[in-house]
Design a protein around this motif. Structure first.
Motif, PDB file in Angstrom:
ATOM      1  N   THR A 119      29.841  49.115  44.690  1.00  0.00           N
ATOM      2  CA  THR A 119      31.039  48.272  44.737  1.00  0.00           C
ATOM      3  C   THR A 119      31.891  48.444  43.480  1.00  0.00           C
ATOM      4  O   THR A 119      32.340  47.467  42.884  1.00  0.00           O
ATOM      5  N   PRO A 121      35.021  48.780  41.252  1.00  0.00           N
ATOM      6  CA  PRO A 121      36.396  48.292  41.462  1.00  0.00           C
ATOM      7  C   PRO A 121      37.393  49.444  41.652  1.00  0.00           C
ATOM      8  O   PRO A 121      37.041  50.614  41.577  1.00  0.00           O
ATOM      9  N   SER A 139      42.010  45.911  41.190  1.00  0.00           N
ATOM     10  CA  SER A 139      41.375  45.059  42.189  1.00  0.00           C
ATOM     11  C   SER A 139      39.863  45.178  42.058  1.00  0.00           C
ATOM     12  O   SER A 139      39.342  46.245  41.722  1.00  0.00           O
ATOM     13  N   ASP A 140      39.183  44.079  42.316  1.00  0.00           N
ATOM     14  CA  ASP A 140      37.722  44.104  42.273  1.00  0.00           C
ATOM     15  C   ASP A 140      37.128  44.808  43.485  1.00  0.00           C
ATOM     16  O   ASP A 140      35.943  45.133  43.508  1.00  0.00           O
ATOM     17  N   ASP A 141      37.925  45.029  44.503  1.00  0.00           N
ATOM     18  CA  ASP A 141      37.454  45.684  45.728  1.00  0.00           C
ATOM     19  C   ASP A 141      38.344  46.873  46.053  1.00  0.00           C
ATOM     20  O   ASP A 141      39.542  46.882  45.754  1.00  0.00           O
ATOM     21  N   LYS A 163      38.712  54.985  41.692  1.00  0.00           N
ATOM     22  CA  LYS A 163      37.710  53.964  41.403  1.00  0.00           C
ATOM     23  C   LYS A 163      37.731  53.680  39.902  1.00  0.00           C
ATOM     24  O   LYS A 163      37.901  54.595  39.084  1.00  0.00           O
TER      25      LYS A 163
END
Length: 242
Positions: A119, A121, A139-141, A163
């Motif tokens: 996951t 960011p 963004s964290d996602d 990423k």
């Protein structure tokens, strides 16, 4: 063990140079580009597989040599003063290596696995090529339409979508237990390399008095001091930076 050990020493130098990008005050721009290059450039990927194989072979041969040594003398000495003719780190390479192995497993899980399958960011960099000003969208996602690393120039603005491993590093090193493990592991690495680097050259027969002094100096100051300290500073830098 000598050949795989020296190959791993070479990797440490390259890895350190790349990781120094973490100290740039650019919101991770240089480091994230470096991370993408290291994980997608085919020749580097081939070297990475050689690296993984070398780590495994180095650990396996260490175990084999230890078992052979024990089998050669199943009954121990009645009295032994190891410190009389050998240094502490040379007698405890197995313990030092085990600490390093635990560190490597943790390191790979925190960064390599998270970057490839986890996951990590997401970030966009928009750089005005005329003024050098840079804006970021973070963004964290990962966005639903994320299809990998993108880099292009349009209307004088360079856009990089990738990423955000830099943010992953900063987040991970807020954990004091992870930071402590890294610092202890770098201490173990220092003692491991001080003995291992010089020992590898000796095993391969390169121990002539004309250059053994240089080998020892490089082993102590470059691989035993500079490289471990530089790696240890990284988690401490992010931990105290907050």
């Amino acid at each position: 063990m000598s050949l795989t050990g020296l190959f791993l020493c070479t990797f440490l130098v390259v890895h350190l140079i790349g990781n120094l990008q973490l100290f740039k005050n650019d919101e991770g721009y240089a480091f994230n580009n470096y991370a993408h290059f290291m994980t997608h450039f085919t020749p580097i990927k081939v070297v990475s597989y050689l690296l993984y194989a070398s780590i495994i072979l180095h650990a396996v041969y260490a175990l084999i040599l230890t078992l052979k040594n024990k089998a050669a003398r199943p009954i121990g000495y009645h009295q032994s003063a190891g410190n009389a003719n050998s240094k502490w780190n040379s007698r405890n390479m197995g313990i030092l290596g085990t600490i390093i192995l635990v560190f490597l497993a943790t390191h790979m899980q925190n960064f390599w696995y998270q970057y490839k399958f986890g996951t990590t960011p997401y970030i966009e960099y928009h750089t005005d090529l005329e003024t050098g000003n840079r804006q970021t969208i973070s963004s964290d996602d990962l966005p639903a339409n994320y299809d990998g690393y993108k880099s292009f120039v349009k209307n004088g603005v360079e856009t990089v979508k990738t990423k955000d491993l830099y943010k992953q590093v900063a987040f991970t090193f807020q954990n004091p237990f992870i930071v402590l493990l890294y610092v202890v592991a770098m201490g173990a690495l220092a003692f491991h390399l001080i003995h291992g680097f010089q020992s590898a050259f000796q095993t391969l027969g390169f121990d002539h008095r004309r250059y053994i002094g240089l080998v020892k100096t490089i082993g102590i100051w470059v691989f035993g001091v500079i490289i471990p300290i530089a790696f240890a500073i990284m988690p401490l830098y992010f931990f105290f930076k907050g």
